[in-house]
Design an enzyme around this catalytic site. Structure first.
Site, mmCIF file in Angstrom:
data_model
loop_
_atom_site.group_PDB
_atom_site.id
_atom_site.type_symbol
_atom_site.label_atom_id
_atom_site.label_comp_id
_atom_site.label_asym_id
_atom_site.label_seq_id
_atom_site.Cartn_x
_atom_site.Cartn_y
_atom_site.Cartn_z
ATOM 1 N N ARG A 57 -31.981 55.484 -24.828
ATOM 2 C CA ARG A 57 -30.778 56.123 -24.285
ATOM 3 C C ARG A 57 -31.169 57.220 -23.291
ATOM 4 O O ARG A 57 -30.559 57.402 -22.249
ATOM 5 C CB ARG A 57 -29.883 56.691 -25.398
ATOM 6 C CG ARG A 57 -28.729 57.521 -24.849
ATOM 7 C CD ARG A 57 -27.537 57.712 -25.794
ATOM 8 N NE ARG A 57 -27.883 57.840 -27.190
ATOM 9 C CZ ARG A 57 -28.436 58.934 -27.740
ATOM 10 N NH1 ARG A 57 -28.681 59.995 -27.010
ATOM 11 N NH2 ARG A 57 -28.739 58.954 -29.019
ATOM 12 N N TYR A 94 -9.406 52.665 -6.417
ATOM 13 C CA TYR A 94 -9.602 51.545 -7.343
ATOM 14 C C TYR A 94 -8.665 51.712 -8.556
ATOM 15 O O TYR A 94 -8.522 52.814 -9.091
ATOM 16 C CB TYR A 94 -11.065 51.524 -7.781
ATOM 17 C CG TYR A 94 -11.368 50.498 -8.836
ATOM 18 C CD1 TYR A 94 -11.342 49.139 -8.538
ATOM 19 C CD2 TYR A 94 -11.678 50.873 -10.130
ATOM 20 C CE1 TYR A 94 -11.617 48.192 -9.504
ATOM 21 C CE2 TYR A 94 -11.957 49.926 -11.108
ATOM 22 C CZ TYR A 94 -11.924 48.598 -10.792
ATOM 23 O OH TYR A 94 -12.194 47.662 -11.751
ATOM 24 N N ASP A 101 -16.688 57.202 -3.907
ATOM 25 C CA ASP A 101 -16.912 55.845 -4.416
ATOM 26 C C ASP A 101 -17.271 54.989 -3.207
ATOM 27 O O ASP A 101 -16.426 54.687 -2.366
ATOM 28 C CB ASP A 101 -15.640 55.351 -5.115
ATOM 29 C CG ASP A 101 -15.788 53.933 -5.678
ATOM 30 O OD1 ASP A 101 -16.645 53.181 -5.191
ATOM 31 O OD2 ASP A 101 -15.021 53.589 -6.593
ATOM 32 N N LYS A 155 -20.764 45.129 -8.320
ATOM 33 C CA LYS A 155 -20.374 44.501 -7.060
ATOM 34 C C LYS A 155 -21.624 44.211 -6.199
ATOM 35 O O LYS A 155 -22.415 43.385 -6.575
ATOM 36 C CB LYS A 155 -19.350 45.382 -6.349
ATOM 37 C CG LYS A 155 -18.239 45.925 -7.282
ATOM 38 C CD LYS A 155 -17.290 44.844 -7.780
ATOM 39 C CE LYS A 155 -16.423 45.311 -8.958
ATOM 40 N NZ LYS A 155 -15.591 46.471 -8.700
HETATM 41 C C1 LIG Z 1 -15.217 47.555 -9.687
HETATM 42 C C2 LIG Z 1 -15.019 48.903 -9.138
HETATM 43 C C3 LIG Z 1 -15.143 50.039 -9.938
HETATM 44 C C4 LIG Z 1 -15.418 49.960 -11.438
HETATM 45 O O1 LIG Z 1 -16.596 49.311 -11.739
HETATM 46 P P1 LIG Z 1 -16.771 48.518 -13.143
HETATM 47 O O2 LIG Z 1 -18.197 48.100 -13.131
HETATM 48 O O3 LIG Z 1 -15.802 47.391 -13.124
HETATM 49 O O4 LIG Z 1 -16.452 49.484 -14.232
HETATM 50 C C5 LIG Z 1 -14.980 51.271 -9.335
HETATM 51 N N1 LIG Z 1 -14.697 51.385 -8.015
HETATM 52 C C6 LIG Z 1 -14.578 50.321 -7.226
HETATM 53 C C7 LIG Z 1 -14.284 50.499 -5.768
HETATM 54 C C8 LIG Z 1 -14.730 49.052 -7.751
HETATM 55 O O5 LIG Z 1 -14.561 47.996 -6.965
#
Ligand SMILES: *Cc1c(COP(=O)(O)O)cnc(C)c1O
Length: 386
Positions: free
Chosen positions: A46, A101, A173, A198
């Site tokens: 962890r 998001y 983000d 992603k």
């Molecule tokens: C998918 C996504 C998230 C969250 O990510 P997870 O791995 O699904 O928790 C946050 N911001 C954006 C822009 C995303 O596309």
């Protein structure tokens, strides 16, 4: 060293024990210590794991964390965002851009508020309006650029300057742009977040999140919170994510090229009423994107059909190569209706207020031949609208 070279070599050196070209996958949960009360480099997974460290080292290089900062890998993108939110205290205010998001919207409005964190949204593309939403207790400014699903572009350097002038940290983000196209730490942002699920992972086979920081104090605090709360990226996911990261630049550049092609093609179609892609000169954020993004505009775009909601529903079902699914950024192309899928967690009022119409369709362009993608979209247009 260039970005592409670093994505393959930094943090990914051959295994000194065996010479294996690919660093091994360390599944161990615990590590023997030199003695009672004595600590080696690793003690418990962890707190730190060599496979996770390898990925974090690569990411820190790609994001430009510099000598004092670093990157931290999480179990999901939301876990990474939740870690940043957990650094706030009761009575603090968080100001976020409104093109957000869906999961972040839900975290801010239905979880962060329980801990006494005040949250407001404002349009971060209108810097005057955004600054007016700052309060004396604003401690964190959170924006997404390009935003999801409207592809709005935020001037990140200006937002960072504005946040700092008011004593707040600036976080971004950067999931859609990726560090291939935009490196917010280099233009003043304090925290960059990615859903590694992603583009970093890139193959729809892992969940992960990343934070990147350049200041030691910010890095140390978030690392402390991750260790205290536990949402680490697992070793297998870290291994897969390092593997994906080696081709990040190649994938993102090729996907951006195809997305530009698809956006221009959609623009030429009478069945399409609106195309949202920062690579189009008609996009309101194009000038900022041109300055802020490195020669390409990413693999995600949105558009609306003249036939509205009913046509959009038919269209997303009629496409054959595009999988009807949430998520984006992988080798296979995906299609979605944000209002009923990724952004269903927005209140209906906020969807209407921010322009996430039922007729909006989002595409994630994969690595298939762009001719095949356009042929598929064309047959779906004919089937949906006739
Ligand atoms: C998918 C996504 C998230 C969250 O990510 P997870 O791995 O699904 O928790 C946050 N911001 C954006 C822009 C995303 O596309």
């Amino acid at each position: 060293m260039q970005f592409r070279t670093r994505s393959i070599h930094i943090g990914q050196e051959p295994d000194p024990a065996t010479g294996a070209v690919v660093p091994p996958l360390h599944l161990a949960s615990t590590f023997v210590q030199p003695g009672a009360g004595e600590w080696g480099e690793y003690d418990y997974s962890r707190s730190g794991n060599p496979t996770r460290t390898a990925l974090e080292t690569t990411v820190a290089s790609l994001e430009g964390c510099g000598p004092d900062g670093g990157a931290i890998a999480f179990s999901t993108g939301m876990a990474a965002t939740a870690c940043v939110v957990a650094s706030l205290r009761s009575g603090d205010h968080l100001l976020a851009g409104s093109d957000l998001y869906g999961g972040t919207y839900r975290l801010l409005h239905k979880v962060a508020n329980r801990a006494g964190v005040e949250v407001t949204l404002a349009d971060a593309t209108d810097l005057d309006a955004f600054e007016k939403a700052i309060r004396p207790n604003t401690r964190l400014v959170w924006v997404e650029s390009p935003g999801n699903p409207l592809m709005t572009v935020v001037d990140l350097a200006a937002v960072a300057e504005l946040a700092h002038r008011h004593g707040a940290l600036a976080a971004c983000d950067n999931t859609i742009a990726t560090p291939v196209l935009s490196r917010p730490l280099e233009i003043g942002m304090d925290i960059v977040m990615h859903a590694a699920t992603k583009y970093y992972g890139g193959h729809s086979d892992l969940m992960g999140g990343l934070l990147a920081m350049r200041e030691k104090a910010v890095y140390d605090d978030l690392k402390f919170i991750q260790n205290a709360t536990g949402a680490i990226m697992g070793p297998l996911e870290s291994f897969l994510c390092s593997r994906g990261t080696k081709t990040l630049e190649l994938r993102v550049r090729e996907q951006s090229r195809s997305a530009q092609h698809v956006a221009e093609w959609l623009l030429s179609r009478p069945e399409v009423s609106r195309v949202l892609y920062p690579g189009l000169p008609s996009h309101p954020g194009h000038a900022i994107a041109k300055r802020q993004m490195d020669g390409a505009y990413g693999g995600v775009l949105s558009f609306e059909l003249t036939g509205g909601d009913a046509a959009a529903k038919r269209f997303v079902n009629d496409s054959k190569l595009f999988g009807l699914a949430v998520s984006f950024g992988a080798v296979e192309s995906l299609i979605s209706q944000p209002a009923t899928m990724s952004h269903a967690s927005f209140s209906a009022e906020d969807r209407a207020k921010y322009g996430i119409t039922d007729g909006l369709i989002r595409l994630s362009i994969g690595l298939e031949a762009v001719e095949d993608l356009i042929a598929d979209l064309e047959q779906a247009l004919v089937a949906a609208i006739g």
